[in-house]
Design an enzyme around this catalytic site. Structure first.
Site, PDB file in Angstrom:
ATOM      1  N   ASP A  22      40.295  64.945  78.721  1.00 18.42           N
ATOM      2  CA  ASP A  22      39.970  66.374  78.726  1.00 18.42           C
ATOM      3  C   ASP A  22      41.264  67.120  78.458  1.00 18.42           C
ATOM      4  O   ASP A  22      42.353  66.544  78.510  1.00 18.42           O
ATOM      5  CB  ASP A  22      39.394  66.779  80.101  1.00 18.42           C
ATOM      6  CG  ASP A  22      39.097  68.270  80.194  1.00 18.42           C
ATOM      7  OD1 ASP A  22      38.532  68.831  79.234  1.00 18.42           O
ATOM      8  OD2 ASP A  22      39.449  68.897  81.210  1.00 18.42           O
ATOM      9  N   SER A  23      41.123  68.419  78.195  1.00 22.09           N
ATOM     10  CA  SER A  23      42.323  69.235  78.009  1.00 22.09           C
ATOM     11  C   SER A  23      43.121  69.333  79.303  1.00 22.09           C
ATOM     12  O   SER A  23      44.248  69.807  79.285  1.00 22.09           O
ATOM     13  CB  SER A  23      41.919  70.649  77.585  1.00 22.09           C
ATOM     14  OG  SER A  23      41.204  71.269  78.640  1.00 22.09           O
ATOM     15  N   TYR A  54      42.370  74.152  75.510  1.00 23.07           N
ATOM     16  CA  TYR A  54      41.876  73.848  74.169  1.00 23.07           C
ATOM     17  C   TYR A  54      40.980  74.977  73.653  1.00 23.07           C
ATOM     18  O   TYR A  54      40.907  75.221  72.454  1.00 23.07           O
ATOM     19  CB  TYR A  54      41.018  72.576  74.191  1.00 23.07           C
ATOM     20  CG  TYR A  54      41.758  71.260  74.211  1.00 23.07           C
ATOM     21  CD1 TYR A  54      43.149  71.184  74.277  1.00 23.07           C
ATOM     22  CD2 TYR A  54      41.045  70.062  74.165  1.00 23.07           C
ATOM     23  CE1 TYR A  54      43.787  69.943  74.311  1.00 23.07           C
ATOM     24  CE2 TYR A  54      41.678  68.833  74.184  1.00 23.07           C
ATOM     25  CZ  TYR A  54      43.048  68.782  74.250  1.00 23.07           C
ATOM     26  OH  TYR A  54      43.682  67.559  74.271  1.00 23.07           O
ATOM     27  N   GLY A  55      40.263  75.601  74.572  1.00 22.38           N
ATOM     28  CA  GLY A  55      39.224  76.556  74.183  1.00 22.38           C
ATOM     29  C   GLY A  55      39.739  77.785  73.469  1.00 22.38           C
ATOM     30  O   GLY A  55      38.967  78.534  72.869  1.00 22.38           O
ATOM     31  N   CYS A  86      35.170  66.910  77.628  1.00 23.03           N
ATOM     32  CA  CYS A  86      35.583  68.279  77.328  1.00 23.03           C
ATOM     33  C   CYS A  86      34.586  68.838  76.310  1.00 23.03           C
ATOM     34  O   CYS A  86      34.404  68.250  75.236  1.00 23.03           O
ATOM     35  CB  CYS A  86      36.987  68.235  76.730  1.00 23.03           C
ATOM     36  SG  CYS A  86      37.589  69.818  76.125  1.00 23.03           S
ATOM     37  N   ASN A  87      33.930  69.927  76.669  1.00 16.02           N
ATOM     38  CA  ASN A  87      32.953  70.524  75.748  1.00 16.02           C
ATOM     39  C   ASN A  87      33.619  70.983  74.454  1.00 16.02           C
ATOM     40  O   ASN A  87      33.057  70.851  73.365  1.00 16.02           O
ATOM     41  CB  ASN A  87      32.282  71.728  76.409  1.00 16.02           C
ATOM     42  CG  ASN A  87      31.360  71.324  77.539  1.00 16.02           C
ATOM     43  OD1 ASN A  87      30.166  71.168  77.348  1.00 16.02           O
ATOM     44  ND2 ASN A  87      31.924  71.115  78.721  1.00 16.02           N
ATOM     45  N   THR A  88      34.827  71.526  74.583  1.00 15.80           N
ATOM     46  CA  THR A  88      35.516  72.062  73.412  1.00 15.80           C
ATOM     47  C   THR A  88      35.896  70.944  72.442  1.00 15.80           C
ATOM     48  O   THR A  88      35.648  71.041  71.232  1.00 15.80           O
ATOM     49  CB  THR A  88      36.782  72.834  73.839  1.00 15.80           C
ATOM     50  OG1 THR A  88      36.460  73.686  74.940  1.00 15.80           O
ATOM     51  CG2 THR A  88      37.346  73.638  72.699  1.00 15.80           C
ATOM     52  N   CYS A 211      31.680  74.246  80.425  1.00 11.62           N
ATOM     53  CA  CYS A 211      33.076  73.783  80.358  1.00 11.62           C
ATOM     54  C   CYS A 211      33.280  72.941  81.601  1.00 11.62           C
ATOM     55  O   CYS A 211      32.871  73.338  82.708  1.00 11.62           O
ATOM     56  CB  CYS A 211      34.030  74.972  80.352  1.00 11.62           C
ATOM     57  SG  CYS A 211      35.770  74.534  80.635  1.00 11.62           S
ATOM     58  N   THR A 212      33.888  71.770  81.426  1.00  8.73           N
ATOM     59  CA  THR A 212      33.990  70.842  82.563  1.00  8.73           C
ATOM     60  C   THR A 212      34.898  71.367  83.676  1.00  8.73           C
ATOM     61  O   THR A 212      34.831  70.886  84.806  1.00  8.73           O
ATOM     62  CB  THR A 212      34.470  69.454  82.091  1.00  8.73           C
ATOM     63  OG1 THR A 212      35.658  69.602  81.296  1.00  8.73           O
ATOM     64  CG2 THR A 212      33.415  68.764  81.256  1.00  8.73           C
ATOM     65  N   HIS A 213      35.734  72.342  83.365  1.00  7.25           N
ATOM     66  CA  HIS A 213      36.567  72.947  84.426  1.00  7.25           C
ATOM     67  C   HIS A 213      35.741  73.791  85.404  1.00  7.25           C
ATOM     68  O   HIS A 213      36.111  73.924  86.567  1.00  7.25           O
ATOM     69  CB  HIS A 213      37.627  73.873  83.813  1.00  7.25           C
ATOM     70  CG  HIS A 213      38.835  73.170  83.256  1.00  7.25           C
ATOM     71  ND1 HIS A 213      38.792  72.420  82.110  1.00  7.25           N
ATOM     72  CD2 HIS A 213      40.122  73.131  83.682  1.00  7.25           C
ATOM     73  CE1 HIS A 213      40.005  71.955  81.847  1.00  7.25           C
ATOM     74  NE2 HIS A 213      40.833  72.371  82.796  1.00  7.25           N
TER      75      HIS A 213
HETATM   76  N1  DGL Z   1      37.366  71.507  79.971  1.00  8.88           N
HETATM   77  C1  DGL Z   1      37.243  71.880  78.641  1.00  8.88           C
HETATM   78  C2  DGL Z   1      35.815  72.121  78.193  1.00  8.88           C
HETATM   79  O1  DGL Z   1      34.904  71.547  78.757  1.00  8.88           O
HETATM   80  C3  DGL Z   1      38.227  72.798  77.966  1.00  8.88           C
HETATM   81  C4  DGL Z   1      38.850  73.896  78.713  1.00  8.88           C
HETATM   82  C5  DGL Z   1      40.010  74.425  77.896  1.00  8.88           C
HETATM   83  O2  DGL Z   1      40.995  73.708  77.795  1.00  8.88           O
HETATM   84  O3  DGL Z   1      39.885  75.523  77.350  1.00  8.88           O
HETATM   85  O4  DGL Z   1      35.567  72.839  77.256  1.00  8.88           O
END
Ligand code: DGL
Length: 302
Positions: A22-23, A54-55, A86-88, A211-213
């Protein structure tokens, strides 16, 4: 930065491990679900916190990082599967990863739009995600497919790009656990701009955490939207899908039931080691010695 010296295992020991990246620390929520689903498996986790978020980066940047991480993980051994937690990164990079590594089983994460549409009563679903995810063509296609498959039921999706939220969650692990002021401010701002939540007509009754965060701030979000609104994330579904995939791929599963807890998992970060250690302990109860500092150069075998 000095090259990495893995402390626990050598390269060949990583044959058959499940990779997860993940990011940053967000993918730990997916790792938690993976470990719960497959306690006998071994995992290597990469938090790319030195390059988060990453987003809010370009597609090219996220694609380049995803390929770099994949190459470094594969250099440690033939992975059983690689979970893009990571969704992004899934939205912008998984297709090119699959094209470059056709023999690696990649599993991505996507916002839970379909389950949301199945369960909404008001037909109104909120979706929180990064700009990268919500602006991607992959997300656009997912939205169209989900809407089409649900016909004649119709859903209204309220999309909310949450600039700064993933980074605030990353940064919070460096602070005191109770210092959530910035996160609370951002969550309140984004929840408010999505509209009204509840069970009345045209209110949002289902909120997708895309987003996984964001799962790490679900208590704050639940407080804001009210107890009757359902929050949806994808960790458990991804864990089940990963298990299905590796069971199909390995007639005799490569189980590691005799490995000790510390041999079953190692975690790496390109950001601050103390942050990963704190997040791994807080969210998964994992001891600090399982966390290692990655460099931008390599994750070299010893
Ligand atoms: N956790 C990541 C996601 O699911 C990215 C968050 C990020 O780095 O912007 O998209």
């Amino acid at each position: 930065m000095a090259p990495i010296k893995p402390t626990t295992q050598n390269a060949s020991d990583l044959e058959g491990v499940i990779g997860v990246f993940d990011s940053g620390i967000g993918g730990l929520s997916v790792l938690k679900a993976l470990r719960a689903e497959m306690p006998q498996e071994r995992f290597i986790y990469w938090a790319d916190s030195g390059f988060a978020p990453y987003g809010e980066r370009t597609d090219d940047f996220v694609i380049a990082r995803s390929h770099d991480i994949t190459a470094k993980l594969l250099a440690r051994g033939r992975l059983k599967a690689l979970v893009v937690a990571c969704n992004t990164a899934t939205a912008v990079a998984i297709e090119s990863l699959r094209a470059e590594y056709p023999l690696v089983p990649f599993i991505g994460v996507e916002p839970a739009l379909k389950p949301a549409l199945v369960q909404t009563q008001t037909g109104c679903v909120g979706v929180m995600g990064t700009q990268g995810t919500l602006n991607s063509s992959r997300f656009e296609k997912l939205l169209q497919t989900v809407q089409k498959d649900a016909l004649p039921k119709q859903g209204h999706f309220v999309l909310q790009a949450c600039k700064g939220l993933a980074l605030a969650i990353e940064k919070q692990t460096e602070k005191s656990f109770n210092d959530t002021a910035e996160i609370a401010h951002l969550c309140a701002k984004y929840v408010q701009s999505m509209g009204s939540f509840g069970h009345a007509t045209s209110q949002i009754d289902t909120l997708v955490l895309g987003c996984t965060h964001y799962i790490f701030v679900q208590d704050i979000l639940q407080n804001l939207v009210g107890p009757e609104v359902q929050l949806l994330s994808t960790g458990e579904a991804v864990a089940k899908q990963t298990k299905r995939l590796i069971t199909q791929a390995n007639e005799v599963p490569l189980a590691h039931s005799h490995s000790s807890e510390s041999e079953k998992i190692e975690l790496w970060t390109t950001g601050a080691l103390s942050s990963l250690q704190s997040a791994a302990l807080r969210w998964l109860g994992l001891p600090p010695e399982l966390c290692h500092q990655a460099t931008t150069q390599s994750l070299s075998p010893p």
